[in-house]
Design a protein around this motif. Structure first.
Motif, PDB file in Angstrom:
ATOM      1  N   TYR A   1       0.841  -1.186   0.008  1.00  0.00           N
ATOM      2  CA  TYR A   1      -0.028  -0.032   0.073  1.00  0.00           C
ATOM      3  C   TYR A   1       0.853   1.148  -0.031  1.00  0.00           C
ATOM      4  O   TYR A   1       0.596   2.215  -0.635  1.00  0.00           O
ATOM      5  N   ASP A   2       1.948   1.191   0.796  1.00  0.00           N
ATOM      6  CA  ASP A   2       2.775   2.411   0.803  1.00  0.00           C
ATOM      7  C   ASP A   2       3.494   2.537  -0.562  1.00  0.00           C
ATOM      8  O   ASP A   2       3.582   3.894  -1.008  1.00  0.00           O
ATOM      9  N   HIS A   3       3.946   1.595  -1.161  1.00  0.00           N
ATOM     10  CA  HIS A   3       4.657   1.727  -2.483  1.00  0.00           C
ATOM     11  C   HIS A   3       3.619   2.449  -3.319  1.00  0.00           C
ATOM     12  O   HIS A   3       4.106   3.057  -4.293  1.00  0.00           O
ATOM     13  N   ALA A   4       2.187   1.785  -3.559  1.00  0.00           N
ATOM     14  CA  ALA A   4       1.331   2.041  -4.286  1.00  0.00           C
ATOM     15  C   ALA A   4       0.992   3.650  -4.045  1.00  0.00           C
ATOM     16  O   ALA A   4       0.842   4.380  -5.198  1.00  0.00           O
ATOM     17  N   GLU A   5       1.141   3.974  -3.031  1.00  0.00           N
ATOM     18  CA  GLU A   5       0.723   5.334  -2.628  1.00  0.00           C
ATOM     19  C   GLU A   5       1.573   6.482  -3.083  1.00  0.00           C
ATOM     20  O   GLU A   5       1.382   7.703  -3.346  1.00  0.00           O
ATOM     21  N   ALA A   6       2.837   5.789  -2.865  1.00  0.00           N
ATOM     22  CA  ALA A   6       3.975   6.695  -3.343  1.00  0.00           C
ATOM     23  C   ALA A   6       4.248   6.452  -5.008  1.00  0.00           C
ATOM     24  O   ALA A   6       5.395   7.102  -5.511  1.00  0.00           O
ATOM     25  N   MET A   7       3.248   5.984  -5.572  1.00  0.00           N
ATOM     26  CA  MET A   7       3.495   5.749  -6.945  1.00  0.00           C
ATOM     27  C   MET A   7       4.682   5.003  -7.364  1.00  0.00           C
ATOM     28  O   MET A   7       5.036   4.949  -8.764  1.00  0.00           O
ATOM     29  N   ASN A   8       5.272   4.234  -6.563  1.00  0.00           N
ATOM     30  CA  ASN A   8       6.175   3.049  -6.765  1.00  0.00           C
ATOM     31  C   ASN A   8       5.590   1.844  -7.251  1.00  0.00           C
ATOM     32  O   ASN A   8       5.606   0.968  -6.610  1.00  0.00           O
TER      33      ASN A   8
END
Length: 229
Positions: free
Chosen positions: A184-191
């Motif tokens: 979720y953190d990666h997706a939120e950071a567009m990674n």
């Protein structure tokens, strides 16, 4: 994967391992009672155990955050004893994981225990076998499929938890940031590439786990006939 990804993998495996071991200890006597008793209490107990199957994870996570936090009964009691409250800690998300995965351990074991013939236990009792000996020499070998399915589903379900952990533990690297939260953190950071790599790993693992469970259930002596719905 970078070091933070591996840290999340290690933490997730630890959470899954501890959750599975503790659940087997808790679920075994509870499942035995549900399988062998005809008390009026069995229906409400079964309903409570099955609640995580229908309850939104954020609801359970919210109540645990209140209870285990500094203002909650458990958290405030711990702080009054000079200890740390359990919100936003590994111990806190461990409690949440145990409660959220409880039906995935109890239900397979209950179905497996129901297949044990009372006549087998009675014959062993007449031959002088005590309760513990009957359990370890008759019940455990006969229900090894139920134990395997319960452990496998509990571990796999823990790896995929998100709502409970995010509500109760947040995203603290090395403490509460498990794989589902890190994705979720990666997706939120567009990674998206990192999120896709981790997601693919969990997807393949989940597929292998379900394949193993279904394959085991097709065995003639497979124990419990249960797959999480």
């Amino acid at each position: 994967m970078d070091s933070s990804d591996w840290q999340a993998v290690t933490l997730t495996l630890q959470l899954g391992g501890y959750t599975t071991l503790i659940l087997l200890v808790i679920a075994t006597p509870l499942a035995w009672w549900l399988a062998r008793q005809r008390s009026w209490l069995s229906a409400p107990v079964q309903a409570i155990v099955a609640l995580p199957l229908v309850l939104p994870p954020t609801v359970l996570g919210f109540y645990l955050l209140i209870w285990l936090g500094p203002e909650g009964f458990v958290g405030a009691t711990l702080e009054s004893l000079g200890l740390q409250h359990l919100a936003f800690s590994f111990e806190g998300i461990l409690i949440g994981s145990i409660l959220y995965s409880l039906p995935f351990a109890v239900q397979p074991l209950t179905e497996s225990f129901r297949q044990i013939s009372q006549g087998q236990l009675d014959v062993a009792a007449t031959l002088g076998a005590g309760w513990w000996r009957r359990f370890w020499t008759i019940v455990v070998p006969s229900c090894q499929g139920g134990f395997l399915i319960a452990a496998t589903l509990s571990f796999a379900h823990t790896l995929g938890e998100f709502g409970v952990i995010l509500m109760l533990g947040g995203s603290i690297p090395g403490e509460t940031q498990v794989l589902s939260v890190l994705i979720y953190d990666h997706a939120e950071a567009m990674n998206y590439q990192a999120a896709e790599n981790l997601s693919l790993g969990l997807l393949l693992f989940s597929f292998v786990v379900l394949m193993a469970v279904y394959t085991w259930q097709k065995r003639p002596t497979g124990g419990a006939r249960y797959v999480a719905r």
